[in-house]
Design an enzyme around this catalytic site. Structure first.
Site, PDB file in Angstrom:
ATOM      1  N   ASP A 177     104.854  38.112   8.182  1.00 46.15           N
ATOM      2  CA  ASP A 177     105.472  38.353   6.867  1.00 46.15           C
ATOM      3  C   ASP A 177     104.430  38.522   5.756  1.00 46.15           C
ATOM      4  O   ASP A 177     104.602  39.342   4.862  1.00 46.15           O
ATOM      5  CB  ASP A 177     106.397  37.185   6.496  1.00 46.15           C
ATOM      6  CG  ASP A 177     107.853  37.442   6.886  1.00 46.15           C
ATOM      7  OD1 ASP A 177     108.092  38.346   7.702  1.00 46.15           O
ATOM      8  OD2 ASP A 177     108.738  36.731   6.377  1.00 46.15           O
TER       9      ASP A 177
ATOM     10  N   ASN B  43     103.436  34.161  -1.321  1.00 52.32           N
ATOM     11  CA  ASN B  43     102.119  33.829  -0.751  1.00 52.32           C
ATOM     12  C   ASN B  43     102.142  32.647   0.211  1.00 52.32           C
ATOM     13  O   ASN B  43     101.369  32.632   1.164  1.00 52.32           O
ATOM     14  CB  ASN B  43     101.096  33.630  -1.877  1.00 52.32           C
ATOM     15  CG  ASN B  43     101.466  32.501  -2.790  1.00 52.32           C
ATOM     16  OD1 ASN B  43     102.633  32.121  -2.898  1.00 52.32           O
ATOM     17  ND2 ASN B  43     100.484  31.948  -3.468  1.00 52.32           N
TER      18      ASN B  43
ATOM     19  N   LYS C   5     116.100  30.985  -2.448  1.00 54.76           N
ATOM     20  CA  LYS C   5     115.865  32.438  -2.361  1.00 54.76           C
ATOM     21  C   LYS C   5     114.379  32.671  -2.123  1.00 54.76           C
ATOM     22  O   LYS C   5     113.561  32.474  -3.013  1.00 54.76           O
ATOM     23  CB  LYS C   5     116.273  33.163  -3.648  1.00 54.76           C
ATOM     24  CG  LYS C   5     116.274  34.684  -3.425  1.00 54.76           C
ATOM     25  CD  LYS C   5     116.269  35.483  -4.709  1.00 54.76           C
ATOM     26  CE  LYS C   5     114.889  35.864  -5.171  1.00 54.76           C
ATOM     27  NZ  LYS C   5     114.098  36.696  -4.247  1.00 54.76           N
TER      28      LYS C   5
ATOM     29  N   GLU D 182     106.430  26.484 -11.318  1.00 52.78           N
ATOM     30  CA  GLU D 182     105.061  26.535 -10.796  1.00 52.78           C
ATOM     31  C   GLU D 182     104.593  27.969 -10.957  1.00 52.78           C
ATOM     32  O   GLU D 182     105.050  28.855 -10.228  1.00 52.78           O
ATOM     33  CB  GLU D 182     105.034  26.141  -9.313  1.00 52.78           C
ATOM     34  CG  GLU D 182     105.434  24.714  -9.021  1.00 52.78           C
ATOM     35  CD  GLU D 182     104.390  23.697  -9.435  1.00 52.78           C
ATOM     36  OE1 GLU D 182     103.243  24.093  -9.709  1.00 52.78           O
ATOM     37  OE2 GLU D 182     104.738  22.519  -9.516  1.00 52.78           O
TER      38      GLU D 182
ATOM     39  N   CYS E  61      97.760  30.727  -6.230  1.00 51.94           N
ATOM     40  CA  CYS E  61      97.945  30.537  -7.675  1.00 51.94           C
ATOM     41  C   CYS E  61      96.854  29.691  -8.304  1.00 51.94           C
ATOM     42  O   CYS E  61      96.455  29.923  -9.439  1.00 51.94           O
ATOM     43  CB  CYS E  61      99.297  29.897  -7.923  1.00 51.94           C
ATOM     44  SG  CYS E  61      99.538  28.433  -6.910  1.00 51.94           S
TER      45      CYS E  61
ATOM     46  N   GLU F  62      95.327  37.039 -14.354  1.00 53.86           N
ATOM     47  CA  GLU F  62      95.452  36.667 -12.943  1.00 53.86           C
ATOM     48  C   GLU F  62      95.486  37.932 -12.083  1.00 53.86           C
ATOM     49  O   GLU F  62      96.337  38.802 -12.294  1.00 53.86           O
ATOM     50  CB  GLU F  62      96.731  35.855 -12.732  1.00 53.86           C
ATOM     51  CG  GLU F  62      96.854  35.346 -11.313  1.00 53.86           C
ATOM     52  CD  GLU F  62      98.168  34.605 -11.060  1.00 53.86           C
ATOM     53  OE1 GLU F  62      99.223  35.125 -11.419  1.00 53.86           O
ATOM     54  OE2 GLU F  62      98.105  33.507 -10.472  1.00 53.86           O
TER      55      GLU F  62
ATOM     56  N   GLU G 160     104.921  19.156  -8.260  1.00 51.57           N
ATOM     57  CA  GLU G 160     105.457  19.164  -6.905  1.00 51.57           C
ATOM     58  C   GLU G 160     104.543  18.352  -6.001  1.00 51.57           C
ATOM     59  O   GLU G 160     103.451  17.943  -6.391  1.00 51.57           O
ATOM     60  CB  GLU G 160     105.556  20.608  -6.385  1.00 51.57           C
ATOM     61  CG  GLU G 160     106.618  21.412  -7.124  1.00 51.57           C
ATOM     62  CD  GLU G 160     107.000  22.716  -6.442  1.00 51.57           C
ATOM     63  OE1 GLU G 160     106.159  23.322  -5.774  1.00 51.57           O
ATOM     64  OE2 GLU G 160     108.169  23.132  -6.587  1.00 51.57           O
TER      65      GLU G 160
HETATM   66  P1  NDP Z   1     107.315  36.838  -8.962  1.00 49.41           P
HETATM   67  O1  NDP Z   1     107.398  36.111 -10.250  1.00 49.41           O
HETATM   68  O2  NDP Z   1     107.313  38.299  -8.968  1.00 49.41           O
HETATM   69  O3  NDP Z   1     108.533  36.409  -8.011  1.00 49.41           O
HETATM   70  C1  NDP Z   1     108.781  35.056  -7.690  1.00 49.41           C
HETATM   71  C2  NDP Z   1     110.214  34.943  -7.193  1.00 49.41           C
HETATM   72  O4  NDP Z   1     111.118  35.183  -8.266  1.00 49.41           O
HETATM   73  C3  NDP Z   1     110.575  35.945  -6.096  1.00 49.41           C
HETATM   74  O5  NDP Z   1     111.456  35.333  -5.175  1.00 49.41           O
HETATM   75  C4  NDP Z   1     111.272  37.008  -6.895  1.00 49.41           C
HETATM   76  O6  NDP Z   1     112.123  37.801  -6.116  1.00 49.41           O
HETATM   77  C5  NDP Z   1     112.058  36.176  -7.890  1.00 49.41           C
HETATM   78  N1  NDP Z   1     112.500  36.864  -9.092  1.00 49.41           N
HETATM   79  C6  NDP Z   1     112.085  38.050  -9.593  1.00 49.41           C
HETATM   80  N2  NDP Z   1     112.733  38.313 -10.763  1.00 49.41           N
HETATM   81  C7  NDP Z   1     113.569  37.264 -10.990  1.00 49.41           C
HETATM   82  C8  NDP Z   1     114.501  36.935 -12.027  1.00 49.41           C
HETATM   83  N3  NDP Z   1     114.698  37.722 -13.080  1.00 49.41           N
HETATM   84  N4  NDP Z   1     115.180  35.766 -11.934  1.00 49.41           N
HETATM   85  C9  NDP Z   1     114.981  34.919 -10.900  1.00 49.41           C
HETATM   86  N5  NDP Z   1     114.120  35.187  -9.883  1.00 49.41           N
HETATM   87  C10 NDP Z   1     113.425  36.331  -9.934  1.00 49.41           C
HETATM   88  O7  NDP Z   1     106.034  36.253  -8.224  1.00 49.41           O
HETATM   89  P2  NDP Z   1     105.387  36.742  -6.856  1.00 49.41           P
HETATM   90  O8  NDP Z   1     106.373  36.563  -5.750  1.00 49.41           O
HETATM   91  O9  NDP Z   1     104.765  38.069  -7.068  1.00 49.41           O
HETATM   92  O10 NDP Z   1     104.260  35.633  -6.618  1.00 49.41           O
HETATM   93  C11 NDP Z   1     103.015  35.698  -7.235  1.00 49.41           C
HETATM   94  C12 NDP Z   1     102.983  34.786  -8.444  1.00 49.41           C
HETATM   95  O11 NDP Z   1     103.403  33.482  -8.081  1.00 49.41           O
HETATM   96  C13 NDP Z   1     101.596  34.634  -9.007  1.00 49.41           C
HETATM   97  O12 NDP Z   1     101.624  34.721 -10.411  1.00 49.41           O
HETATM   98  C14 NDP Z   1     101.193  33.239  -8.587  1.00 49.41           C
HETATM   99  O13 NDP Z   1     100.249  32.656  -9.427  1.00 49.41           O
HETATM  100  C15 NDP Z   1     102.504  32.520  -8.600  1.00 49.41           C
HETATM  101  N6  NDP Z   1     102.468  31.343  -7.727  1.00 49.41           N
HETATM  102  C16 NDP Z   1     102.410  30.096  -8.276  1.00 49.41           C
HETATM  103  C17 NDP Z   1     102.297  28.963  -7.480  1.00 49.41           C
HETATM  104  C18 NDP Z   1     102.252  27.593  -8.077  1.00 49.41           C
HETATM  105  O14 NDP Z   1     102.543  26.636  -7.356  1.00 49.41           O
HETATM  106  N7  NDP Z   1     101.896  27.408  -9.342  1.00 49.41           N
HETATM  107  C19 NDP Z   1     102.218  29.077  -6.026  1.00 49.41           C
HETATM  108  C20 NDP Z   1     102.327  30.428  -5.554  1.00 49.41           C
HETATM  109  C21 NDP Z   1     102.427  31.508  -6.384  1.00 49.41           C
HETATM  110  P3  NDP Z   1     111.519  39.126  -5.438  1.00 49.41           P
HETATM  111  O15 NDP Z   1     110.336  38.724  -4.649  1.00 49.41           O
HETATM  112  O16 NDP Z   1     112.591  39.571  -4.573  1.00 49.41           O
HETATM  113  O17 NDP Z   1     111.173  40.046  -6.565  1.00 49.41           O
END
Ligand code: NDP
Length: 488
Positions: free
Chosen positions: A93, A153, A176, A250, A284, A385, A462
């Site tokens: 994945d 990730n 989700k 997060e 992140c 980032e 967390e």
């Molecule tokens: P996104 O913000 O694009 O997406 C995160 C999740 O939110 C996905 O499941 C996405 O769905 C969903 N989503 C998108 N739009 C909405 C909305 N309007 N309302 C509710 N949910 C929504 O992040 P990424 O998946 O691209 O991950 C990378 C980011 O995550 C980086 O900025 C990274 O730093 C952060 N991160 C933070 C961590 C922490 O613990 N602080 C750990 C890991 C990552 P879909 O994928 O289907 O678009």
């Protein structure tokens, strides 16, 4: 000819087709192969998941913590039995190498289940002595239906870090996963069910941003635990605010790793590499701004360059591979654009930052790990980032100067300090504005150690006992033992 498998939703204890005919493809980032057609949830599915979770919550929250803990511990044992399968699923994945996923993904998820499984029987309120004729006590009660939304990730780790404390405290969860990495959340749902979790307590709803919004804004949802980017986090927080729901976030970062002149060189280089190239830099909390003391800079760069160029890029299923593909073509292009920008801004590209063609994996999104030297604080590569394998090296002379520069960011997720002078290390760490700090190592997150950010990097913690507070609310109960005083 074999047909592409379908990945349905998991609602009320059953694999459930989505109400619409909408499907999206889950793609292996190493090969470009379609792994599954994923059912996309719309409002009807989200409503059904909320109803199922409400029913699950009634049953689950009535159990004693000890019984809930046992289910989590059984689930942890089942995960351990399926460790290889879960690790390989994560490789397919995410594209992360198999040299990482059994440990950083599966074991971390197991740790979360065991940690919170062990704490479940010890979730308790307080007692207040109010004199001889009264006392009060508090109850820590679950919130109800919690939504977990995850990034791509660390899909299994995020699902476990969110669901384990939610379930330990008696809540139900609708999770989700990211649209890019949906598979292991389904496997986790199967595992929970096999471990004895009642139907409806853990549900999986697939979809894209609209599905996330439907979940976050649903009136039947009581809390949202989100992991993802800052812009999406703001939207989710907005949805939570509109419904006066609790939310923990997060989010992203641009964290500093400070290497003082007395640091043990090879350890400092190891940490800088882990902090930028582990999981292809898609982490992140990565220490992407590496501040190296001027006196150590030349030796540091020489060792860093040699070791980075020796990293094996290739098939993520090969145990010798250290660098797999980036998550998607769009993300690869974004990372390469930052490399171009770094050169344009005047940073010196020491090595990497190029698309890599891996024979047999021509459709994979491979990029060689990039090191920029001669970086300046105000370059975009040092402020934004990138979420890919791009390290920016900056030099410094004085402690005061480096602390100020390290803190000059809108983020505040993590920070690291390397020095053999522990007085200096603790003094500097105390002044760093970040939620998670490391001294003489980087990015380690053992269960029990709080993880989370400040400022734009998020709200809440967390992976620790405090997380239980984020999934519960306090009810206070005053108990009268004497007569009721009344002047009327
Ligand atoms: P996104 O913000 O694009 O997406 C995160 C999740 O939110 C996905 O499941 C996405 O769905 C969903 N989503 C998108 N739009 C909405 C909305 N309007 N309302 C509710 N949910 C929504 O992040 P990424 O998946 O691209 O991950 C990378 C980011 O995550 C980086 O900025 C990274 O730093 C952060 N991160 C933070 C961590 C922490 O613990 N602080 C750990 C890991 C990552 P879909 O994928 O289907 O678009």
């Amino acid at each position: 000819m074999t047909s592409t498998p379908e990945l349905p939703l998991f609602i009320g204890g059953r694999a459930t087709p989505s109400a619409s005919q909408d499907r999206f493809a889950n793609i292996n980032p190493a090969t470009g192969e379609v792994l599954a057609m994923v059912h996309e949830a719309d409002k009807r599915d989200v409503d059904a998941a909320v109803v199922a979770a409400q029913a699950g919550f009634r049953e689950w929250s009535a159990l004693p913590g000890m019984a809930r803990g046992r289910v989590l511990l059984r689930a942890a044992a089942l995960m351990r039995e399926r460790r290889d399968e879960l690790a390989e699923t994560e490789v397919r994945d995410t594209g992360k190498p198999i040299s990482e996923t059994p440990f950083a993904d599966v074991d971390s998820a197991i740790d979360a289940l065991e940690f919170y499984g062990g704490l479940a029987a010890d979730i308790k309120g307080d007692h207040l002595d109010l004199g001889s004729t009264a006392f009060a006590y508090t109850r820590r009660e679950p919130l109800g239906v919690c939504v977990g939304i995850g990034a791509w990730n660390y899909p299994l780790q995020i699902a476990a870090w969110k669901s384990a404390p939610a379930l330990a405290t008696g809540n139900a969860m609708i999770f989700k996963p990211s649209e890019l990495t949906p598979t292991n959340a389904m496997k986790l749902a199967e595992i929970y069910q096999q471990a004895g979790l009642p139907d409806g307590v853990f549900n999986v709803v697939h979809g894209r941003s609209e599905t996330g919004h439907l979940l976050a804004s649903h009136p039947g949802v009581n809390k949202i635990s989100f992991t993802g980017s800052v812009p999406t986090g703001r939207k989710v927080f907005g949805d939570a605010a509109a419904g006066l729901k609790q939310a923990t976030l997060e989010l992203g970062g641009k964290s500093p790793l400070i290497i003082f002149s007395d640091a043990q060189l090879s350890n400092a280089v190891s940490a800088a590499m882990n902090a930028n190239f582990y999981s292809m830099g898609e982490v992140c909390s990565n220490g992407t701004r590496v501040f190296v003391h001027e006196d150590l800079h030349a030796d540091f760069m020489a060792l860093l360059k040699a070791r980075t160029e020796a990293m094996t890029i290739g098939d993520p299923m090969d145990p010798t591979t250290r660098v797999g593909p980036l998550i998607s073509k769009a993300h690869r292009d974004r990372v390469l654009e930052y490399v171009r920008l770094g050169i344009e801004e005047g940073a010196y590209l020491v090595t990497g930052g190029e698309p890599v063609n891996v024979p047999g994996f021509e459709d994979g999104n491979f990029v060689s790990p990039a090191i920029f030297d001669a970086c300046q604080d105000d370059m975009r590569i040092c402020k934004e980032e990138i979420f890919g394998p791009v390290m920016s090296v900056l030099t410094f002379r004085e402690e005061e100067e480096v602390v100020e520069r390290a803190n000059a960011t809108e983020f505040g997720l993590a920070a690291g300090v390397f020095t053999q002078n522990l007085t200096l290390a603790h003094r500097v760490v105390a002044r760093l504005q970040a939620g998670s700090c490391w001294i003489n190592n980087y990015n380690l997150t053992p269960a029990g150690v709080p993880f989370g950010g400040i400022r734009q990097s998020g709200i809440g913690r967390e992976n620790c006992r405090e997380t239980l507070d984020h999934f519960t609310q306090v009810k206070s109960v005053y108990v009268e033992l004497g007569d009721v005083e009344c002047d009327y």
